[in-house]
Design a protein around this motif. Sequence first.
Motif, PDB file in Angstrom:
ATOM      1  N   THR A 180       0.872  -1.102   0.005  1.00 33.78           N
ATOM      2  CA  THR A 180      -0.033  -0.067   0.070  1.00 33.78           C
ATOM      3  C   THR A 180       1.108   1.238   0.000  1.00 33.78           C
ATOM      4  OG1 THR A 180      -0.085   0.224   2.336  1.00 33.78           O
ATOM      5  CG2 THR A 180      -1.882  -1.269   1.419  1.00 33.78           C
TER       6      THR A 180
ATOM      7  N   ARG B  16       0.647   3.751   1.873  1.00 34.17           N
ATOM      8  CA  ARG B  16       1.006   4.064   3.485  1.00 34.17           C
ATOM      9  C   ARG B  16       2.242   3.141   3.862  1.00 34.17           C
ATOM     10  NH1 ARG B  16      -4.316   3.920   6.006  1.00 34.17           N
ATOM     11  NH2 ARG B  16      -4.156   6.196   5.567  1.00 34.17           N
TER      12      ARG B  16
ATOM     13  N   SER C 105       5.951   4.698   4.657  1.00 30.03           N
ATOM     14  CA  SER C 105       6.617   4.114   5.971  1.00 30.03           C
ATOM     15  C   SER C 105       7.963   3.466   5.947  1.00 30.03           C
ATOM     16  CB  SER C 105       5.492   3.217   6.853  1.00 30.03           C
ATOM     17  OG  SER C 105       6.252   2.821   8.020  1.00 30.03           O
TER      18      SER C 105
ATOM     19  N   ASP D  94       6.599  11.211   3.432  1.00 29.51           N
ATOM     20  CA  ASP D  94       5.092  11.569   3.883  1.00 29.51           C
ATOM     21  C   ASP D  94       4.494  11.554   2.834  1.00 29.51           C
ATOM     22  OD1 ASP D  94       5.354  14.225   2.844  1.00 29.51           O
ATOM     23  OD2 ASP D  94       6.162  14.874   4.825  1.00 29.51           O
ATOM     24  N   SER D  95       3.012  11.575   2.804  1.00 22.88           N
ATOM     25  CA  SER D  95       1.973  11.692   1.616  1.00 22.88           C
ATOM     26  C   SER D  95       2.218  12.979   0.760  1.00 22.88           C
ATOM     27  CB  SER D  95       0.756  11.536   2.170  1.00 22.88           C
ATOM     28  OG  SER D  95       0.319  12.390   2.881  1.00 22.88           O
TER      29      SER D  95
ATOM     30  N   MET E 205      -3.825   8.774  -0.177  1.00 25.44           N
ATOM     31  CA  MET E 205      -3.150   7.794   0.854  1.00 25.44           C
ATOM     32  C   MET E 205      -3.917   6.798   1.482  1.00 25.44           C
ATOM     33  SD  MET E 205      -0.123   8.549   0.551  1.00 25.44           S
ATOM     34  CE  MET E 205       0.880   7.557   2.099  1.00 25.44           C
TER      35      MET E 205
ATOM     36  N   ALA F 133      -5.593   3.277   2.146  1.00 25.65           N
ATOM     37  CA  ALA F 133      -4.900   2.253   2.848  1.00 25.65           C
ATOM     38  C   ALA F 133      -4.969   0.937   1.534  1.00 25.65           C
ATOM     39  CB  ALA F 133      -5.243   1.570   3.977  1.00 25.65           C
TER      40      ALA F 133
END
Length: 123
Positions: free
Chosen positions: A56, A58, A62, A67-68, A92, A94
């Motif tokens: 994903t 997200r 990570s 960051d998005s 973003m 999931a």
Amino acid sequence: MATPTKNILLDEQLCFALYTASKRYNHFYSEALAPFKLTYPQYITLLALWEKSPMTVRELGSHVNLDSGTLTPLLKRMQTQGWSNASAIRTMNAKSTSRCRKKPSMLNQRFLPTLILAWIYLV
């Protein structure tokens, strides 16, 4: 009475050594990735996708510590350039996933000699 302190010269500062190393590192990767029209964040994103794909957005953010606000436009540019196959990159979500479009073996054969030559040039 206060003990006299010694001034720390610029070349003795750890922060300056890290700054200098960071500049050299960035220059090295800029030169090495230029033929592929990739930035370093795009390169580490590709590496993450090669290691574990699909994931994903997200999870990807990570994994590469982006960051998005940085990752979403980066993925869109990579998709436009043909580097990734991003399905449903929205906000973003999931469930949005991203896959590497090009085969790692082919790219590693192209990247490795370039990175080695750039490293030799840098040293």
